[in-house]
Structure formats: C-alpha cells, structure tokens
Design an enzyme around this catalytic site. Structure first.
Site, short mmCIF file in Angstrom:
data_model
loop_
_atom_site.label_atom_id
_atom_site.label_comp_id
_atom_site.label_asym_id
_atom_site.label_seq_id
_atom_site.Cartn_x
_atom_site.Cartn_y
_atom_site.Cartn_z
CG ASP A 60 26.12 -38.26 -3.58
OD1 ASP A 60 27.20 -38.15 -4.19
OD2 ASP A 60 25.98 -38.91 -2.53
CB ILE A 61 29.05 -36.36 -8.12
CG1 ILE A 61 30.03 -36.74 -7.00
CG2 ILE A 61 28.98 -34.84 -8.30
CD1 ILE A 61 31.49 -36.46 -7.35
CB THR A 126 45.21 -31.02 -5.76
OG1 THR A 126 46.31 -30.64 -4.93
CG2 THR A 126 45.01 -32.52 -5.61
CG ASP A 127 50.22 -28.46 -6.10
OD1 ASP A 127 49.29 -28.64 -5.29
OD2 ASP A 127 51.21 -27.73 -5.85
CD GLU A 128 47.75 -31.27 -1.04
OE1 GLU A 128 47.11 -30.28 -0.71
OE2 GLU A 128 47.84 -32.28 -0.35
CE1 TYR A 151 41.98 -33.55 -1.68
CE2 TYR A 151 44.26 -32.92 -1.28
CZ TYR A 151 43.07 -32.72 -1.94
OH TYR A 151 42.94 -31.72 -2.87
CB ALA A 152 47.49 -36.40 -2.31
CE LYS A 155 40.87 -33.48 -6.54
NZ LYS A 155 39.54 -33.18 -7.13
N PRO A 278 50.91 -36.45 9.76
CG PRO A 278 49.71 -38.42 10.09
CD PRO A 278 49.66 -36.95 10.34
P1 TYD Z 1 46.31 -26.85 4.19
O1 TYD Z 1 45.68 -25.51 4.21
O2 TYD Z 1 45.67 -27.94 5.00
O3 TYD Z 1 46.46 -27.26 2.67
P2 TYD Z 1 47.22 -28.52 1.99
O4 TYD Z 1 47.48 -29.54 3.02
O5 TYD Z 1 46.25 -28.97 0.96
O6 TYD Z 1 48.51 -27.98 1.41
O7 TYD Z 1 47.80 -26.75 4.69
C1 TYD Z 1 48.74 -25.91 4.05
C2 TYD Z 1 50.04 -26.00 4.81
O8 TYD Z 1 49.83 -25.43 6.11
C3 TYD Z 1 50.53 -27.42 5.03
O9 TYD Z 1 51.95 -27.45 4.91
C4 TYD Z 1 50.12 -27.72 6.45
C5 TYD Z 1 50.17 -26.37 7.13
N1 TYD Z 1 49.19 -26.20 8.23
C6 TYD Z 1 49.62 -25.73 9.48
O10 TYD Z 1 50.81 -25.43 9.69
N2 TYD Z 1 48.68 -25.58 10.47
C7 TYD Z 1 47.37 -25.89 10.29
O11 TYD Z 1 46.58 -25.75 11.25
C8 TYD Z 1 46.93 -26.36 8.99
C9 TYD Z 1 45.50 -26.70 8.73
C10 TYD Z 1 47.89 -26.50 8.00
#
Ligand code: TYD
Length: 342
Positions: A60-61, A126-128, A151-152, A155, A278
């Site tokens: 574990d880190i 991440t760019d998020e 999450y973002a 990070k 959300p």
């Molecule tokens: P995701 O793969 O969860 O990556 P991130 O949230 O890190 O960008 O989602 C990518 C995009 O796809 C995001 O706009 C949400 C959408 N998405 C769906 O439309 N349906 C899904 O079931 C999931 C998991 C994500």
C-alpha cells in the site's frame, strides 16, 4: 540498471506503462507496488511476471515503512496508484479517493524526502482537475484547478502535494495531466470497455445525459510514451498536459456509434439515462504545446485505436468475463439498477 518503482502497476495505465518500459528500455528494471484493489489485476502483467527485470510487491502506498524501503532504491518513481472512477466517488463515500490519491501520494513523497532519495517522481494525473472547459478554450498548465467531482478534487490534491515537495524540499517532481485514455486492460466500469463488452453481449449501453459531452480520447500507449519522454526530458517542478487534441472534437454519442459500427451492432442498444452523474462536466480540453515541444505527439487515431481496443476485448474474453461478475456485478446493479452486467 535503472530502477523504476511503479505504483499501481496492476491497473490499466500502469500495466500498459510497465509493458512499454520493459520493451523499450532494456536497461530498466521495475518494482511494481500494488495493493490489488478491485481494479488491479496481476493478469495484466502475466507475460512479464517471470522477467528478471520485474518484481511485484503487494502493498500500500500509504504504508510509510514499505514506502521508505522501496523508494530508497529507486531512480524513477511513477505514481499511478489511485482510485479513478468518478461514479464511485459520487455514489459512495469518497474517503478512499482522499486516502489513496492525496494521503498516499504524500506518504510516497515524504519517503523520498526521508531517505534523501534523488529519484525523479512522476505524479500521473488527469485533465479532469481543470474541470469543465468552455467551447473553444484549451486549459494550459497555468490554468487553476477547478475540479468538479470528489475524484477530480482528490487528484488535484495529490498534484498539489507533489508540487509542494518540489517547492519546499527541491524534490525532483513532475506532474502529468492526461485526457481520457482507452485501450487494452481497462477495467470495464469505464465507458469504452463497458460499451464494447456490453455491445458484444447485446446488452444496453447506458449513455448519460444525451451523450453530448466531449472527452479527448487518447490511446493508452501514446500516453505511456509521453510519460517515458517526461521521465527522460521533463523539467523538475513542472506540470505537463497530455492529450490527443482530437479535431473535430468527439462527443460521447459519437464514440458510442463508432464502437457499435465497428462491432456491427445496432444503435438501438443505446439506452439514454439521465442523472447518474451529478455535476457531469460537459467538456475537457487541454493545451499540449508544452509536451509537444519536447517532441511528443499522439500517433494512434481514434478509429484505429478503437479497432485495436475492440479486437483486444474480443480476443481476451477470459480477461473481462470473470471481472464482470463478483464485485463488479454488485457495483453495476447499484450504479445502473440492474443485476445484468452483460
Ligand atoms: P468515464 O469513462 O467514467 O471517464 P471520466 O468520467 O473520467 O471522463 O466517462 C467518460 C464519459 O462517458 C463521461 O462523460 C461519462 C460518460 N459515461 C456514460 O455516458 N455512460 C457510462 O456508463 C459511463 C461509465 C460514462
């Protein structure tokens, strides 16, 4: 021999990075420190598991004793270990995200400082963290983080810890911030492998919020090449954006249609769903001039990359079918309201 400590190397991007590093850098040996949470899979590395240049450490880190032991010997440290799924950070407690992505990063950095290690530390980000980016705008590395999801935000916290160690102690730290990745070994909760494997099974594809959102999809190998370049050429204390800069930009609905077309499946499999994410960010987009100036550019077009990815999931049913049962099935039921995970 260069000693590379990779954390979270049994995850999606980490395992792709280890494969690339061992293939391209014959003078490097890897220690992979991984906790094997639900998204970590030792099978991702089974082809190189017996290599004399590879060692797996289950740990574990967040454990400072183990961190000091491993960090002290490393020349490079690449921190992939993270909780990564936005939907889990909003549906459930985000405590694990904070504990791993912020505190875990801190523990690793503090071990570098405590052992007087001169290792390069690459924080894989991440760019998020930049949050929703208006149309026509590209966030460069000087943009202030405005993360939307827990999450973002976690990070962004890890990134700031890393940069603070550079500023305060002169630790040799860099932060990369990459756009959405796709490719082999991606856990099927993420949209590309979820939609690929659901479509293969004629199960519905839950497309959120009209599918109008824009993500800048980068093939994972291109990302890993960018990380290798940064380890060699990047400047200490700097942040580097990494992205495909897809032109024209592609919406989630378009990616979904590309997947269905490549698999010869009907668009009637798309199941529009609202409200499952959300604070759903509409668009991510980053300016990548800084890493391009070092000589990196993406090499795999989205359609080609998707075809490679789809072929991989078609050939590796024995990799993802066991995953789509067990914990995953329970997660899927909670998230999408059905026990059928495909
Ligand atoms: P995701 O793969 O969860 O990556 P991130 O949230 O890190 O960008 O989602 C990518 C995009 O796809 C995001 O706009 C949400 C959408 N998405 C769906 O439309 N349906 C899904 O079931 C999931 C998991 C994500």
């Amino acid at each position: 021999m260069r000693r590379v400590l990779v954390t979270g190397g049994c995850g999606f991007i980490g395992s792709n990075f280890i494969h690339l590093l061992l293939a391209e850098e014959p003078d490097s040996a890897v220690i992979n420190l991984d906790l094997l949470t639900y998204a970590g899979n030792p099978r991702n590395l089974e082809e190189i598991a017996d290599s004399p240049r590879y060692r797996f450490v289950h740990g574990d880190i967040r454990d400072p004793v183990q961190a000091e032991e491993l960090v002290g010997d490393a020349d490079w440290i690449v921190n992939f270990a993270a909780e990564t799924h936005v939907d889990r950070s909003t549906k459930e407690s985000a405590g694990d995200f904070i504990r791993t992505n912020v505190f875990g990063t801190y523990v690793l950095l503090d071990a570098v400082r405590g052992t007087n290690s001169r290792a390069r530390f690459l924080q894989v980000g991440t760019d998020e963290v930049y949050g929703d980016i208006p149309l026509g705008v590209y966030a460069d590395e000087s943009a202030l983080p405005r993360p939307t999801s827990p999450y973002a935000a976690s990070k962004a916290g890890g990134d700031e810890q890393a940069l603070s160690f550079y500023r305060t102690f002169g630790t040799d730290v860099m932060v990369s911030r990459c756009t959405n990745n796709y490719g082999p070994y991606q856990y099927p909760e993420k949209v590309v492998p979820l939609f690929v494997t659901n479509a293969m099974e004629d199960e519905p594809l839950p497309l959120y919020d009209g599918g109008t959102q824009v993500r800048d999809w980068l093939f994972v190998e291109d990302h890993c090449r960018a990380l290798l370049l940064l380890l060699h050429e990047g400047r200490s204390g700097e942040v580097y954006n990494v992205g495909a800069n897809q032109q024209p930009e592609v919406t989630n609905a378009e990616v979904t249609r590309l997947i269905l077309r490549a698999l010869g499946k009907p668009e009637s499999l798309i199941r529009p769903v609202e409200g499952l994410r959300p604070g759903h960010d509409q668009r991510y987009a980053v300016d990548c001039q800084k890493i391009r100036a070092l000589g990196w550019e993406p090499t795999v077009d989205l359609e080609v990359g998707l075809e490679r990815t789809i072929r991989w999931y078609q050939e590796k049913r024995d990799w993802w079918e066991p995953i789509k049962s067990g914990e995953y099935r329970e997660y899927y039921r909670r998230q999408y309201g059905s026990g059928e995970a495909g």
